[in-house]
Write a protein that holds these residues in place. Structure first.
Motif, PDB file in Angstrom:
ATOM      1  N   SER A 106      -3.941 -15.305  -5.992  1.00 28.96           N
ATOM      2  CA  SER A 106      -3.163 -14.083  -5.359  1.00 28.96           C
ATOM      3  C   SER A 106      -2.560 -14.277  -4.151  1.00 28.96           C
ATOM      4  O   SER A 106      -3.111 -15.111  -3.300  1.00 28.96           O
ATOM      5  CB  SER A 106      -4.173 -12.963  -5.313  1.00 28.96           C
ATOM      6  N   ARG A 112      -1.371  -6.622   1.369  1.00 28.74           N
ATOM      7  CA  ARG A 112      -1.257  -6.106   0.138  1.00 28.74           C
ATOM      8  C   ARG A 112      -1.031  -7.129  -0.996  1.00 28.74           C
ATOM      9  O   ARG A 112      -0.159  -7.900  -0.829  1.00 28.74           O
ATOM     10  CB  ARG A 112      -0.268  -4.906  -0.009  1.00 28.74           C
ATOM     11  N   ARG A 134       2.771  -6.827  -8.828  1.00 23.82           N
ATOM     12  CA  ARG A 134       2.719  -5.588  -8.542  1.00 23.82           C
ATOM     13  C   ARG A 134       4.122  -4.661  -8.348  1.00 23.82           C
ATOM     14  O   ARG A 134       5.056  -5.557  -8.165  1.00 23.82           O
ATOM     15  CB  ARG A 134       1.807  -5.275  -7.237  1.00 23.82           C
ATOM     16  N   THR A 135       4.198  -3.754  -9.139  1.00 15.88           N
ATOM     17  CA  THR A 135       5.433  -2.989  -9.039  1.00 15.88           C
ATOM     18  C   THR A 135       5.335  -1.495  -8.878  1.00 15.88           C
ATOM     19  O   THR A 135       4.180  -0.982  -8.836  1.00 15.88           O
ATOM     20  CB  THR A 135       5.881  -2.968 -10.719  1.00 15.88           C
ATOM     21  N   GLY A 164       1.854   0.317 -12.688  1.00 14.74           N
ATOM     22  CA  GLY A 164       2.010  -0.575 -11.473  1.00 14.74           C
ATOM     23  C   GLY A 164       1.812  -2.134 -11.595  1.00 14.74           C
ATOM     24  O   GLY A 164       1.983  -2.833 -10.450  1.00 14.74           O
ATOM     25  N   TRP A 165       1.656  -2.508 -12.779  1.00 16.32           N
ATOM     26  CA  TRP A 165       1.383  -3.919 -12.957  1.00 16.32           C
ATOM     27  C   TRP A 165       2.092  -4.726 -14.231  1.00 16.32           C
ATOM     28  O   TRP A 165       2.040  -3.735 -15.130  1.00 16.32           O
ATOM     29  CB  TRP A 165      -0.041  -3.990 -13.124  1.00 16.32           C
ATOM     30  N   GLY A 219       7.360  -7.720  -6.428  1.00 19.76           N
ATOM     31  CA  GLY A 219       5.967  -7.659  -5.685  1.00 19.76           C
ATOM     32  C   GLY A 219       5.852  -7.081  -4.566  1.00 19.76           C
ATOM     33  O   GLY A 219       5.055  -6.258  -3.973  1.00 19.76           O
ATOM     34  N   SER A 223       6.754  -3.745  -3.866  1.00 21.76           N
ATOM     35  CA  SER A 223       6.128  -2.605  -4.168  1.00 21.76           C
ATOM     36  C   SER A 223       5.204  -1.975  -3.227  1.00 21.76           C
ATOM     37  O   SER A 223       4.780  -1.014  -3.601  1.00 21.76           O
ATOM     38  CB  SER A 223       5.420  -3.132  -5.429  1.00 21.76           C
ATOM     39  N   ARG A 224       4.981  -2.766  -2.299  1.00 23.58           N
ATOM     40  CA  ARG A 224       4.181  -2.290  -1.031  1.00 23.58           C
ATOM     41  C   ARG A 224       4.750  -1.111  -0.414  1.00 23.58           C
ATOM     42  O   ARG A 224       3.780  -0.451   0.338  1.00 23.58           O
ATOM     43  CB  ARG A 224       3.788  -3.462  -0.117  1.00 23.58           C
TER      44      ARG A 224
END
Length: 112
Positions: free
Chosen positions: A35, A41, A55-56, A83-84, A105, A108-109
């Motif tokens: 990851s 995040r 992550r979206t 969201g993924w 990704g 997305s934060r």
């Protein structure tokens, strides 16, 4: 023991290269994925088979599916939610494709 042909390790190195410009990146290995945390995040994760978990923004879910992603699944084929997404390795075969998805990704934060 993993070698240079390990798809997760190869993808992880490519993600590191894309994120090299970013000042606040931390890597965490968990649940079989590598990851990449950006500004604290989770942004993306390199999977065992060389697929990328991203992550979206849930609002972009359908548009991103049309760009080659598939809904992300947890164990037991349970969906992770809007969201993924998982991006198959063939979709991120070139550097521009990978950079696009890593940026998704990172962006997305801003949605949380």
């Amino acid at each position: 023991m993993t070698g240079p042909a390990d798809p997760r390790d190869a993808l992880s190195q490519r993600v590191r290269d894309v994120l090299a410009f970013h000042p606040n990146v931390r890597e965490v290995r968990m649940f079989g994925v590598q990851s990449f945390m950006v500004d604290g995040r989770l942004a993306v994760a390199a999977g065992r088979d060389g697929d990328l978990l991203v992550r979206t923004d849930p609002a972009d879910h359908d548009d991103l599916l049309r760009r080659g992603a598939v809904p992300a699944q947890m164990g037991g084929d349970r969906p992770m939610g809007r969201g993924w997404l998982t991006v198959p390795s063939l979709t991120i075969g070139d550097d521009a494709g990978l950079a696009f998805w890593v940026q998704v990704g990172i962006d997305s934060r801003r949605q949380a």
